[in-house]
Design a protein around this motif. Sequence first.
Motif, mmCIF file in Angstrom:
data_model
loop_
_atom_site.group_PDB
_atom_site.id
_atom_site.type_symbol
_atom_site.label_atom_id
_atom_site.label_comp_id
_atom_site.label_asym_id
_atom_site.label_seq_id
_atom_site.Cartn_x
_atom_site.Cartn_y
_atom_site.Cartn_z
ATOM 1 N N UNK A 169 -37.188 27.418 14.385
ATOM 2 C CA UNK A 169 -36.800 26.055 14.023
ATOM 3 C C UNK A 169 -38.078 25.345 13.625
ATOM 4 N N UNK A 170 -38.318 25.265 12.329
ATOM 5 C CA UNK A 170 -39.572 24.690 11.849
ATOM 6 C C UNK A 170 -39.662 23.192 12.081
ATOM 7 N N UNK A 171 -38.534 22.532 12.250
ATOM 8 C CA UNK A 171 -38.578 21.097 12.523
ATOM 9 C C UNK A 171 -39.073 20.810 13.927
ATOM 10 N N UNK A 172 -38.756 21.718 14.859
ATOM 11 C CA UNK A 172 -39.103 21.495 16.258
ATOM 12 C C UNK A 172 -40.218 22.418 16.746
ATOM 13 N N UNK A 173 -40.805 23.175 15.813
ATOM 14 C CA UNK A 173 -41.892 24.095 16.181
ATOM 15 C C UNK A 173 -41.469 25.066 17.283
ATOM 16 N N UNK A 174 -40.299 25.635 17.118
ATOM 17 C CA UNK A 174 -39.775 26.576 18.101
ATOM 18 C C UNK A 174 -39.540 27.943 17.472
ATOM 19 N N UNK A 175 -39.824 28.956 18.245
ATOM 20 C CA UNK A 175 -39.652 30.347 17.827
ATOM 21 C C UNK A 175 -38.854 31.027 18.927
#
Length: 114
Positions: free
Chosen positions: A72-78
């Motif tokens: 999730x590039x909006x929330x900086x989550x992998x």
Amino acid sequence: QVQLVESGGGLVQAGGSLRLSCTVSGLIFSAYTMDWYRQAPGMQREWVARMSSGMSEFYHDSVNGRFTVSRDNRRNLFYLHMTGLKPEDTAVYYCTPERSVPTWGQGTRVTVSS
């Protein structure tokens, strides 16, 4: 300064599922290929899966078809979505961006009971 925080590990029975999360800060997350690694007790750290900045996915043969990566590039989550877990998946799991100097978090422990 790059910071990586893995979470979501735990104890699960064989055949179960878990979703690991990695929160990333200190870099332009969307620009980086991200990797998951794992380290089993007494073993070297091994690469598990990758998602490129362009959303291409790559998997180690041992997890292909059972694990899936997403981001999730909006929330900086992998994420690492793990299904069909086996006792041999027991390890501490780490995420890391593909950089010349590897950066590691504290990892999250996954234990799969038989």
